[in-house]
Design a protein around this motif. Structure first.
Motif, PDB file in Angstrom:
ATOM      1  N   VAL A  76     -11.479  37.177  17.681  1.00 22.73           N
ATOM      2  CA  VAL A  76     -10.091  36.811  17.938  1.00 22.73           C
ATOM      3  C   VAL A  76      -9.181  37.551  16.962  1.00 22.73           C
ATOM      4  O   VAL A  76      -9.557  37.810  15.829  1.00 22.73           O
ATOM      5  N   LEU A  77      -8.008  37.906  17.453  1.00 24.05           N
ATOM      6  CA  LEU A  77      -6.964  38.490  16.619  1.00 24.05           C
ATOM      7  C   LEU A  77      -5.821  37.502  16.511  1.00 24.05           C
ATOM      8  O   LEU A  77      -5.351  36.986  17.530  1.00 24.05           O
ATOM      9  N   LEU A  78      -5.382  37.226  15.289  1.00 21.78           N
ATOM     10  CA  LEU A  78      -4.228  36.382  15.027  1.00 21.78           C
ATOM     11  C   LEU A  78      -3.121  37.295  14.518  1.00 21.78           C
ATOM     12  O   LEU A  78      -3.239  37.849  13.426  1.00 21.78           O
ATOM     13  N   LEU A  79      -2.077  37.473  15.317  1.00 21.41           N
ATOM     14  CA  LEU A  79      -1.059  38.466  14.999  1.00 21.41           C
ATOM     15  C   LEU A  79       0.312  37.833  14.831  1.00 21.41           C
ATOM     16  O   LEU A  79       0.788  37.132  15.724  1.00 21.41           O
ATOM     17  N   ASP A  80       0.937  38.130  13.706  1.00 22.03           N
ATOM     18  CA  ASP A  80       2.340  37.811  13.540  1.00 22.03           C
ATOM     19  C   ASP A  80       3.099  38.724  14.491  1.00 22.03           C
ATOM     20  O   ASP A  80       2.705  39.871  14.719  1.00 22.03           O
ATOM     21  N   VAL A  81       4.170  38.257  15.056  1.00 23.28           N
ATOM     22  CA  VAL A  81       4.925  39.077  16.002  1.00 23.28           C
ATOM     23  C   VAL A  81       5.848  40.051  15.274  1.00 23.28           C
ATOM     24  O   VAL A  81       5.938  41.213  15.633  1.00 23.28           O
ATOM     25  N   GLU A  82       6.517  39.573  14.240  1.00 24.61           N
ATOM     26  CA  GLU A  82       7.498  40.408  13.551  1.00 24.61           C
ATOM     27  C   GLU A  82       6.937  40.901  12.226  1.00 24.61           C
ATOM     28  O   GLU A  82       6.884  40.166  11.244  1.00 24.61           O
ATOM     29  N   MET A  83       6.483  42.168  12.246  1.00 24.29           N
ATOM     30  CA  MET A  83       5.944  42.829  11.053  1.00 24.29           C
ATOM     31  C   MET A  83       6.550  44.225  10.985  1.00 24.29           C
ATOM     32  O   MET A  83       6.890  44.805  12.019  1.00 24.29           O
TER      33      MET A  83
ATOM     34  N   ALA B   4      -9.594  38.205  22.687  1.00 32.07           N
ATOM     35  CA  ALA B   4      -8.717  37.042  22.497  1.00 32.07           C
ATOM     36  C   ALA B   4      -7.615  37.412  21.503  1.00 32.07           C
ATOM     37  O   ALA B   4      -7.897  37.736  20.347  1.00 32.07           O
ATOM     38  N   ILE B   5      -6.372  37.382  21.975  1.00 30.09           N
ATOM     39  CA  ILE B   5      -5.223  37.703  21.133  1.00 30.09           C
ATOM     40  C   ILE B   5      -4.326  36.477  21.052  1.00 30.09           C
ATOM     41  O   ILE B   5      -3.920  35.928  22.078  1.00 30.09           O
ATOM     42  N   VAL B   6      -4.027  36.060  19.822  1.00 33.95           N
ATOM     43  CA  VAL B   6      -3.147  34.933  19.571  1.00 33.95           C
ATOM     44  C   VAL B   6      -1.948  35.449  18.795  1.00 33.95           C
ATOM     45  O   VAL B   6      -2.099  36.065  17.740  1.00 33.95           O
ATOM     46  N   LEU B   7      -0.761  35.217  19.344  1.00 30.52           N
ATOM     47  CA  LEU B   7       0.477  35.636  18.693  1.00 30.52           C
ATOM     48  C   LEU B   7       1.087  34.434  17.983  1.00 30.52           C
ATOM     49  O   LEU B   7       1.358  33.406  18.614  1.00 30.52           O
ATOM     50  N   LEU B   8       1.261  34.566  16.684  1.00 27.36           N
ATOM     51  CA  LEU B   8       1.825  33.496  15.859  1.00 27.36           C
ATOM     52  C   LEU B   8       3.273  33.843  15.542  1.00 27.36           C
ATOM     53  O   LEU B   8       3.541  34.847  14.892  1.00 27.36           O
ATOM     54  N   THR B   9       4.197  33.005  16.007  1.00 28.27           N
ATOM     55  CA  THR B   9       5.606  33.296  15.794  1.00 28.27           C
ATOM     56  C   THR B   9       6.447  32.065  16.065  1.00 28.27           C
ATOM     57  O   THR B   9       6.005  31.147  16.759  1.00 28.27           O
TER      58      THR B   9
ATOM     59  N   ALA C 187     -10.289  26.496  21.367  1.00 27.17           N
ATOM     60  CA  ALA C 187      -9.858  26.378  22.768  1.00 27.17           C
ATOM     61  C   ALA C 187      -9.557  27.748  23.362  1.00 27.17           C
ATOM     62  O   ALA C 187      -9.901  28.022  24.515  1.00 27.17           O
ATOM     63  N   VAL C 188      -8.925  28.618  22.592  1.00 30.45           N
ATOM     64  CA  VAL C 188      -8.659  29.977  23.067  1.00 30.45           C
ATOM     65  C   VAL C 188      -9.965  30.696  23.368  1.00 30.45           C
ATOM     66  O   VAL C 188     -10.128  31.312  24.427  1.00 30.45           O
ATOM     67  N   LEU C 189     -10.906  30.611  22.456  1.00 26.91           N
ATOM     68  CA  LEU C 189     -12.182  31.310  22.631  1.00 26.91           C
ATOM     69  C   LEU C 189     -13.020  30.723  23.769  1.00 26.91           C
ATOM     70  O   LEU C 189     -13.823  31.424  24.373  1.00 26.91           O
ATOM     71  N   ALA C 190     -12.800  29.460  24.067  1.00 23.97           N
ATOM     72  CA  ALA C 190     -13.503  28.805  25.196  1.00 23.97           C
ATOM     73  C   ALA C 190     -12.783  29.060  26.520  1.00 23.97           C
ATOM     74  O   ALA C 190     -13.239  28.609  27.569  1.00 23.97           O
ATOM     75  N   GLY C 191     -11.635  29.767  26.474  1.00 18.80           N
ATOM     76  CA  GLY C 191     -10.885  30.057  27.691  1.00 18.80           C
ATOM     77  C   GLY C 191     -10.065  28.887  28.187  1.00 18.80           C
ATOM     78  O   GLY C 191      -9.654  28.862  29.344  1.00 18.80           O
TER      79      GLY C 191
END
Length: 124
Positions: free
Chosen positions: A51-58, A79-84, A118-122
């Motif tokens: 999984v990737l946890l990415l800040d949106v504003e960098m 799996a991409i998770v955007l944290l913002t 939950a993200v990784l389980a779809g």
């Protein structure tokens, strides 16, 4: 979950790295980088993250641009998770187009591991 997840996190706030390490201790393997360009380099060096946890504003390469580039190169399997804190309609449309999950900042640290599971389980 005994083997843990391999997580790549990119956020220009170093406090996030400290907090993520506290939330995802061993057996998880967290690699924290401070911007999108470093995240892209980390992904290219070892593209087996769960999984990737990415800040949106960098600075440099923002999280949305990084997610677009990774989708272009590697498709939907990542799996991409955007944290913002962003929640506007345009941002939500971008998340859907990228098949990315949005988790709002401020992060609920107690719930984050279950949200990632939950993200990784779809389920998200």
């Amino acid at each position: 979950m005994s083997t843990g997840w391999k997580i790549l996190a990119a956020d220009d706030d170093p406090t996030m790295g400290i907090l993520l390490q506290a939330v995802f201790p061993a057996p998880h393997r967290l690699q924290y980088v401070a911007d999108g360009l470093a995240a892209l380099a980390a992904w290219e060096a070892s593209p087996d993250f769960d999984v990737l946890l990415l800040d949106v504003e960098m600075p440099g390469l923002d999280g949305l641009s990084l997610a677009q580039e990774l989708r272009r190169r590697h498709g939907e399997g990542l799996a991409i998770v955007l944290l913002t804190g962003r929640e506007d309609a345009q941002f939500q449309a971008c998340c859907r187009a990228l098949s990315a999950v949005h988790l709002a900042k401020p992060v609920n640290w107690g719930e984050l591991p279950a949200q990632i599971a939950a993200v990784l389980a779809g389920e998200r």
